[in-house]
Design a protein around this motif. Structure first.
Motif, PDB file in Angstrom:
ATOM      1  N   CYS A 185       0.837  -1.211   0.000  1.00 13.53           N
ATOM      2  CA  CYS A 185       0.000   0.000   0.000  1.00 13.53           C
ATOM      3  C   CYS A 185       0.869   1.257   0.000  1.00 13.53           C
ATOM      4  O   CYS A 185       0.542   2.247  -0.673  1.00 13.53           O
ATOM      5  N   ALA A 186       1.975   1.241   0.739  1.00 13.70           N
ATOM      6  CA  ALA A 186       2.873   2.393   0.758  1.00 13.70           C
ATOM      7  C   ALA A 186       3.473   2.638  -0.619  1.00 13.70           C
ATOM      8  O   ALA A 186       3.576   3.789  -1.075  1.00 13.70           O
ATOM      9  N   ARG A 187       3.858   1.567  -1.317  1.00 14.51           N
ATOM     10  CA  ARG A 187       4.405   1.715  -2.670  1.00 14.51           C
ATOM     11  C   ARG A 187       3.352   2.249  -3.630  1.00 14.51           C
ATOM     12  O   ARG A 187       3.643   3.084  -4.501  1.00 14.51           O
ATOM     13  N   ALA A 202      -4.643  11.059  -1.850  1.00 12.31           N
ATOM     14  CA  ALA A 202      -5.229   9.720  -1.860  1.00 12.31           C
ATOM     15  C   ALA A 202      -4.911   9.030  -0.545  1.00 12.31           C
ATOM     16  O   ALA A 202      -3.901   9.335   0.111  1.00 12.31           O
ATOM     17  N   ALA A 203      -5.775   8.116  -0.184  1.00  6.68           N
ATOM     18  CA  ALA A 203      -5.572   7.298   1.025  1.00  6.68           C
ATOM     19  C   ALA A 203      -6.185   5.931   0.781  1.00  6.68           C
ATOM     20  O   ALA A 203      -7.239   5.809   0.151  1.00  6.68           O
ATOM     21  N   ARG A 213      -9.091   0.580   8.439  1.00  6.17           N
ATOM     22  CA  ARG A 213      -7.846   1.158   8.937  1.00  6.17           C
ATOM     23  C   ARG A 213      -7.080   1.776   7.776  1.00  6.17           C
ATOM     24  O   ARG A 213      -6.937   1.152   6.733  1.00  6.17           O
ATOM     25  N   ARG A 214      -6.609   2.990   7.999  1.00  2.32           N
ATOM     26  CA  ARG A 214      -5.819   3.653   6.961  1.00  2.32           C
ATOM     27  C   ARG A 214      -4.419   3.064   6.977  1.00  2.32           C
ATOM     28  O   ARG A 214      -3.731   3.090   7.985  1.00  2.32           O
ATOM     29  N   THR A 215      -4.004   2.546   5.824  1.00  2.00           N
ATOM     30  CA  THR A 215      -2.682   1.925   5.730  1.00  2.00           C
ATOM     31  C   THR A 215      -1.660   2.841   5.078  1.00  2.00           C
ATOM     32  O   THR A 215      -0.464   2.675   5.315  1.00  2.00           O
ATOM     33  N   VAL A 327      -3.221  -5.088  -3.978  1.00  2.00           N
ATOM     34  CA  VAL A 327      -3.447  -5.435  -2.571  1.00  2.00           C
ATOM     35  C   VAL A 327      -3.814  -6.913  -2.446  1.00  2.00           C
ATOM     36  O   VAL A 327      -3.334  -7.612  -1.552  1.00  2.00           O
ATOM     37  N   ARG A 328      -4.666  -7.396  -3.353  1.00  4.16           N
ATOM     38  CA  ARG A 328      -5.050  -8.821  -3.304  1.00  4.16           C
ATOM     39  C   ARG A 328      -3.827  -9.708  -3.542  1.00  4.16           C
ATOM     40  O   ARG A 328      -3.648 -10.720  -2.859  1.00  4.16           O
TER      41      ARG A 328
END
Length: 949
Positions: A185-187, A202-203, A213-215, A327-328
């Motif tokens: 998610c950070a990438r 974006a979040a 939860r915000r990652t 993400v999946r």
């Protein structure tokens, strides 16, 4: 007022008509009639072109343009006609002014592709892009008095390419190579943050149970409020408060994309090329495999300088899909990594377990091998021939067990990385030839030629002699196991680069598809012919690992039907290692001799051996004396043991090594019973049972299966194929003999005889010897069940039949008077309440249904379910009023029913006895009903004849 001449604007479309109607006298250009010829010519060129063109004329830069250009300035048309361009395009004049001034001052044309320009042509400050050319416009005297602008809008192209770059960056940064979901998610957010013109902020929120939860998040420059400060860290999806729903995250988490307005009030974030405030955001669900359960939510800002049109929304849809896929993939990768870590830990624990257990085996093996060897070597008290044979069998198999333990120890050490090479300087050619000579007798006994080509090498080789012995021994054993004609060749040679050991044979060969897996542990090529099915499956894996430990490699070439060649190559660099100091280990050649001892057991007479019955020890032989038993097992010691054991009962025993030989022997001389192992070469035990049951001539032949494969699954497979009994090794000799006696007696019972005849041979048996079977006689039988008054009796039974003496009424429900079951067949049997009764019941039911041509799958399903019911009746009946189990078989036009009744109260089995799967098996193979009372329990299994599952 002087009207212009309209012929100048003819053919100019809508804009030309507007220009014709305009009072040019009120403009800086003056009346059309006063226009110079150069201006008129330029106007005609502009109006006749379909390409967007703008003519700026005079000091006031008055505008004259065509239809194509009017579409580019939107709401500014038609007011812009004749007006100063500096007023019309005031918001973008700081960009246009230098270009126009350059053309007028230098008289040189310019070309600027994809020029970014701020336009207010649609009610908002729009980010637009144009490819523009500015050329000087001259009057009749040749002076530059204006600029001719030719332009085309490329906004969609520029913005589209920019968005594609973002999607490409997402695919590269979300490729699953990160270690966890948070890093992925950070990438992804970093990639989005590199494109602020399209996504100001974006979040990513991921679902964690009932919360989001915000990652990761991105957006904003230094000196401005950060996105992390404005957005919530955690959102409770069940919280109805306005604060929790301010960003529409709960709605998006339910799968509903939502537009979020009023963003500037909560997040005053400058965005776009000119730092305008962001007013709108989108809360978009991240799709998952479950449509109603998104992975989470992507919250993304909308550029204040681009219209949120269909193209913009489509881009966000693609963006969401890319994020979701990444993400999946990260989740799956993380789960796979955790599974791999778990498996690695299990593998480590298993290796440690093998090591510990193998070490623990050594003490009892020492205490077995030592006394056995002492007994065999004792000249003061020599063993009798019979006892010596038994002790030699025990010693050989204890030695084999020690070899297996040593192999497991070596392999576990290799896997754990604890193995080492105790390198010694050896004459490799002489050592190899010596090991090969150990195999010569066994190879020649197999009818093969052993060729040894081991000339002296130019110099000694540094290698661990114990590891080398294991390598050579495994390769030679493997060649002997799979070679039936021809030769086995072992050779050692060398060149400037390496020393090579080659073991080649003319055996069955290996298919090309199996070669890549050949050195994997526990891998065995299925369906191949071999001298024995025994083995651990780690021999070649051990060769591969030991060769690597010595610094070499193993190569293999093979052709099916032609043979196989293994080559162990040691580079001279590895063969010149430092030599280990200290005494060399003892036991050189022990591994090879143990392997040869095992291999000799594979080499038997293809026709099999016959053990004649021993003299009866008692005053008179029983009625089974002289019974013919066929033993099929690929282990020579097991064949010898079974032959001695069964011949001692007065039976004639023939032994063969595989299922194919067993079939041939059965067709030549049918035995009274077949005793077969499961895992055998050529044709295994299960295939042997399947073929015997498929042949009408051998369908009723009793078959007892012996196997080292313990567990309910193995026994279910054997019984479902039609085996009469299944016994797991190791077994008690008395139990094996009792089961064989029971099976032979059942087979000798005449199926067409009456109940009294059927019981004559069995009445003298104890319950531990054999079950008692009452077979159907002319479709009549004594009542075995207490049925309600409306129940249909068995065919031939009086309708008013009374219950048997001492049998309680109303003990079971097996059918109703009009269900039609029993019209075709009704039969009943009574068995003693002992574990061996299940085998008798299966044979009786199979013989009864074979005459009706019942579908094979239905028959096997019924037999499995009935066996479980019989086992339950034997194991659960407590204090039975009668020590027996009664079975009824009823067949109607389209259904079959089997009812099993005991005469005791129900009791639970001890956990150690209870496999816990009887009810599951019965329900899987039929419709099951159970009626339990204080007098007994009846289990009824019913199945449609036309519904093979």
């Amino acid at each position: 007022m002087t009207r212009p001449r309209t012929d100048l604007f003819d053919g100019g479309g809508d804009t030309g008509r507007l220009m014709a109607e305009l009072n040019w006298a009120d403009t800086p250009l003056g009346a059309v009639s006063s226009w110079p010829q150069s201006l008129r010519a330029a106007v005609r060129v502009v109006l006749s072109s379909r390409y967007p063109m703008l003519l700026l004329w005079g000091d006031r830069l008055s505008q004259l343009y065509n239809d194509a250009y009017s579409a580019l300035i939107g709401d500014k048309h038609p007011a812009a006609l004749g007006d100063d361009v500096r007023v019309t395009l005031a918001e973008g004049w700081d960009v246009l002014a230098p270009l126009i001034q350059q053309a007028m001052e230098t008289g040189v044309a310019s070309w600027v592709p994809a020029l970014q320009l701020l336009l207010e042509r649609a009610g908002y400050r729009e980010e637009a892009y144009f490819s523009v050319s500015h050329a000087p416009a001259r009057d009749d005297d040749g002076r530059t008095v204006g600029v001719l602008t030719v332009c085309s809008e490329v906004t969609e192209q520029v913005v589209g390419e920019r968005r594609l770059r973002l999607l490409r960056d997402l695919s590269l940064r979300g490729d699953g190579r990160t270690v966890d979901v948070d890093a992925t998610c950070a990438r992804l957010i970093d990639a989005i943050g590199d494109h602020p013109l399209d996504v100001p902020f974006a979040a990513i929120y991921l679902r964690d149970g009932a919360v989001l939860r915000r990652t990761a998040c991105a957006g904003g420059d230094a000196g401005h409020p950060t996105v992390a400060e404005a957005l919530p860290d955690v959102v409770d999806l069940a919280d109805p408060s306005p604060a929790a729903r301010a960003w529409a995250l709960p709605d998006a988490a339910q799968g509903r994309p939502t537009d979020v307005t009023g963003v500037a009030d909560r997040l005053p974030l400058p965005a776009g090329p000119w730092g305008d405030a962001t007013h709108t955001a989108l809360a978009l669900p991240l799709p998952s495999a479950a449509e109603d359960q998104p992975l989470g939510v992507l919250l993304a800002g909308v550029s204040p300088n681009r219209e949120l049109d269909e193209a913009y929304r489509s881009f966000y849809q693609l963006l969401t899909q890319q994020v979701s896929m990444a993400v999946r993939n990260a989740k799956e990768y993380e789960q796979e990594r955790r599974r791999a870590e778990t498996l690695a830990e299990l593998d480590r624990v298993k290796t440690t377990f093998f090591t510990n257990v193998s070490h623990e085996f050594r003490t009892p093996l020492t205490l077995m091998l030592g006394p056995l060897a002492d007994a065999l070597a004792d000249t003061a008290a020599p063993l009798a021939p019979g006892q010596r044979e038994r002790v030699e069998t025990a010693w050989r198999n204890a030695t084999r067990l020690l070899t297996l333990v040593n192999s497991l120890l070596t392999f576990s050490s290799l896997e754990a990385g604890r193995a080492r090479s105790d390198a010694r300087e050896v004459d490799l050619a002489a050592l190899t030839a010596e090991l090969a000579s150990v195999f010569r007798a066994a190879v020649e006994r197999a009818g093969l030629a052993l060729e040894v080509d081991c000339p002296p090498l130019p110099r000694p080789v540094t290698v661990d002699p114990v590891n080398w012995e294991r390598i050579v021994t495994n390769l030679l054993s493997n060649a002997l196991k799979y070679t039936f004609i021809g030769r086995i060749r072992i050779a050692v040679d060398a060149d400037h680069d390496e020393v090579r050991l080659t073991v080649a044979d003319t055996g069955i060969g290996i298919a090309e598809a199996d070669l890549p897996k050949l050195f994997e542990r526990f891998h065995r090529v299925q369906g191949t012919r071999s001298r024995s099915h025994e083995g651990t499956g780690i021999g070649l894996a051990l060769v591969h690992e030991l060769t690597r430990l010595e610094g070499g490699e193993v190569r293999v070439t093979s052709q099916v039907g032609a043979g196989t060649a293994f080559t162990v190559a040691l580079p001279w660099s590895a063969a010149r290692r430092a030599v280990t100091t200290g005494p060399a280990p003892n036991g050189r050649g022990d591994v090879a001799r143990a392997a040869v001892s095992e291999a000799v057991g594979w080499l038997t007479d293809p026709a099999g051996s016959i053990a004649e019955p021993a003299a009866a020890p008692g005053p008179a032989a029983d009625e089974l004396a002289g019974a013919r038993i066929l033993v099929a097992d690929d282990n020579s010691d097991m064949r010898a043991y079974l032959s001695r054991l069964l011949a001692g009962q007065g039976w004639r025993v023939r032994s063969v090594t595989d299922g194919r030989q067993a079939l041939d022997a059965i067709h030549r001389d049918p035995p009274d019973l077949v005793l077969t192992d499961v895992m055998m070469p050529v044709l295994d035990g299960f295939d042997l049972v399947r073929r015997l049951r498929a042949d009408p001539a051998t369908r009723a032949l009793p078959v007892l299966v012996l196997s080292a494969r313990a567990g309910e699954e193995a026994s279910v497979v054997g019984l479902s194929l039609g085996a009469d009994d299944y016994l797991v090794k190791p077994f008690a000799a008395a139990e094996l003999i009792a089961r064989i006696r029971a099976a032979i007696r059942r087979a000798r019972t005449d199926p067409s005889g009456d109940a009294a005849t059927a019981r004559t041979a069995d009445d003298s048996l104890s319950a531990a010897d054999a079950p008692r079977s009452t077979r159907p006689a002319g479709a009549t039988a004594e009542p075995a069940y207490d049925e309600p008054a409306h129940a249909e009796p068995a065919r031939g039974e009086p309708a008013n039949a009374e219950p048997a003496d001492g049998e309680p009424a109303g003990g079971s429900v097996v059918g109703t008077a009009d269900d039609g079951l029993g019209d075709i067949l009704a039969a009943e049997w009574t068995y003693p309440s002992v574990p061996t009764s299940a085998a008798a019941m299966r044979q009786d039911v199979r013989l009864a249904l074979d005459e009706l041509d019942v579908h094979t799958d239905v028959l096997q399903d019924l037999l499995l379910a009935a066996s479980e019911a019989m086992n339950n009746a034997v194991e659960h009946a407590q204090r039975p009023s009668r020590p027996e189990v009664r079975v009824r078989l009823q067949v109607g036009a389209d259904r079959v029913r089997i009812s099993v009744r005991d005469f005791g109260t129900w009791r639970d089995r001890r956990p150690a006895m209870d496999r816990g799967r009887g009810a599951l098996l019965m329900n899987a193979y039929g419709d099951v009903r159970l009626v339990s009372t204080g007098e007994g329990t009846t289990v009824t299994i019913e199945r449609r004849l036309t519904d093979p599952a």
